[in-house]
Design an enzyme around this catalytic site. Sequence first.
Site, PDB file in Angstrom:
ATOM      1  N   CYS A   4      13.021  53.647  49.286  1.00 47.40           N
ATOM      2  CA  CYS A   4      12.352  54.953  49.189  1.00 47.40           C
ATOM      3  C   CYS A   4      12.233  55.340  47.713  1.00 47.40           C
ATOM      4  O   CYS A   4      13.244  55.450  47.009  1.00 47.40           O
ATOM      5  CB  CYS A   4      13.139  56.010  49.960  1.00 47.40           C
ATOM      6  SG  CYS A   4      12.541  57.693  49.643  1.00 47.40           S
ATOM      7  N   ASP A  30       4.747  66.118  39.400  1.00 47.58           N
ATOM      8  CA  ASP A  30       3.986  65.132  40.162  1.00 47.58           C
ATOM      9  C   ASP A  30       3.258  64.200  39.183  1.00 47.58           C
ATOM     10  O   ASP A  30       2.709  64.647  38.177  1.00 47.58           O
ATOM     11  CB  ASP A  30       2.969  65.826  41.077  1.00 47.58           C
ATOM     12  CG  ASP A  30       2.429  64.881  42.139  1.00 47.58           C
ATOM     13  OD1 ASP A  30       2.759  65.056  43.321  1.00 47.58           O
ATOM     14  OD2 ASP A  30       1.675  63.948  41.772  1.00 47.58           O
ATOM     15  N   HIS A  98       9.372  66.547  50.889  1.00 48.14           N
ATOM     16  CA  HIS A  98       9.232  67.175  49.579  1.00 48.14           C
ATOM     17  C   HIS A  98       8.261  68.334  49.678  1.00 48.14           C
ATOM     18  O   HIS A  98       7.423  68.394  50.574  1.00 48.14           O
ATOM     19  CB  HIS A  98       8.764  66.159  48.524  1.00 48.14           C
ATOM     20  CG  HIS A  98       7.514  65.428  48.908  1.00 48.14           C
ATOM     21  ND1 HIS A  98       7.519  64.354  49.766  1.00 48.14           N
ATOM     22  CD2 HIS A  98       6.217  65.634  48.575  1.00 48.14           C
ATOM     23  CE1 HIS A  98       6.276  63.928  49.937  1.00 48.14           C
ATOM     24  NE2 HIS A  98       5.464  64.691  49.222  1.00 48.14           N
TER      25      HIS A  98
HETATM   26  P1  AMP Z   1       2.531  63.492  49.793  1.00 42.48           P
HETATM   27  O1  AMP Z   1       1.140  63.020  50.060  1.00 42.48           O
HETATM   28  O2  AMP Z   1       2.778  64.914  50.211  1.00 42.48           O
HETATM   29  O3  AMP Z   1       3.564  62.541  50.357  1.00 42.48           O
HETATM   30  O4  AMP Z   1       2.700  63.538  48.223  1.00 42.48           O
HETATM   31  C1  AMP Z   1       3.316  62.550  47.476  1.00 42.48           C
HETATM   32  C2  AMP Z   1       3.181  62.975  46.038  1.00 42.48           C
HETATM   33  O5  AMP Z   1       4.083  62.222  45.264  1.00 42.48           O
HETATM   34  C3  AMP Z   1       1.780  62.712  45.464  1.00 42.48           C
HETATM   35  O6  AMP Z   1       1.245  63.949  44.968  1.00 42.48           O
HETATM   36  C4  AMP Z   1       2.029  61.706  44.351  1.00 42.48           C
HETATM   37  O7  AMP Z   1       1.206  61.919  43.232  1.00 42.48           O
HETATM   38  C5  AMP Z   1       3.503  61.952  44.035  1.00 42.48           C
HETATM   39  N1  AMP Z   1       4.213  60.804  43.488  1.00 42.48           N
HETATM   40  C6  AMP Z   1       4.239  59.544  43.972  1.00 42.48           C
HETATM   41  N2  AMP Z   1       5.030  58.766  43.217  1.00 42.48           N
HETATM   42  C7  AMP Z   1       5.532  59.556  42.225  1.00 42.48           C
HETATM   43  C8  AMP Z   1       6.399  59.339  41.117  1.00 42.48           C
HETATM   44  N3  AMP Z   1       6.942  58.141  40.861  1.00 42.48           N
HETATM   45  N4  AMP Z   1       6.684  60.386  40.319  1.00 42.48           N
HETATM   46  C9  AMP Z   1       6.143  61.596  40.550  1.00 42.48           C
HETATM   47  N5  AMP Z   1       5.321  61.861  41.577  1.00 42.48           N
HETATM   48  C10 AMP Z   1       5.009  60.868  42.409  1.00 42.48           C
HETATM   49 ZN    ZN Z   2      14.333  58.899  50.321  1.00 43.82          ZN
END
Ligand code: AMP
Ligand code: ZN
Length: 110
Positions: A4, A30, A98
């Site tokens: 994860c 993000d 989240h």
């Molecule tokens: P969701 O679609 O609600 O699951 O959103 C996942 C969010 O996580 C997206 O807005 C991505 O841009 C963000 N995300 C994915 N990987 C990372 C990372 N390594 N660091 C920061 N944000 C991330």
């Molecule tokens: Zn997790």
Amino acid sequence: MSGCIFCKIINKEIPKEFRFESDAVVAFDDISPSADVHILIVPKKHIREVGEVGDQDAELLIEVYKTVNKLVKANNLENNSYRVVVNGGFAQHVPHLHFHLLGGQWKKYV
Ligand code: AMP
Ligand code: ZN
């Protein structure tokens, strides 16, 4: 949980600057912002999705929203506009619960 990406960030296996950290939650920017301010508030406990939240998580959810409140103030969003978004189902891409704090101008859907 192994594999994860948010657990790896929480466990500091992936370097990330935290905007806030407590025993129960972390917050970080993000990687692909959808708004002027786009911060993710992430419980340290690996809960897959909102549908897995139970009575045992009541305090944790209060802490999440208290963290949101701190970040709203820290980013001067009280007199701007902000939203808190939780994606689920096919709209959720990272399977670790989240909360998106989106402030100011919204550029695209999260
Ligand atoms: P969701 O679609 O609600 O699951 O959103 C996942 C969010 O996580 C997206 O807005 C991505 O841009 C963000 N995300 C994915 N990987 C990372 C990372 N390594 N660091 C920061 N944000 C991330
Ligand atoms: Zn997790």
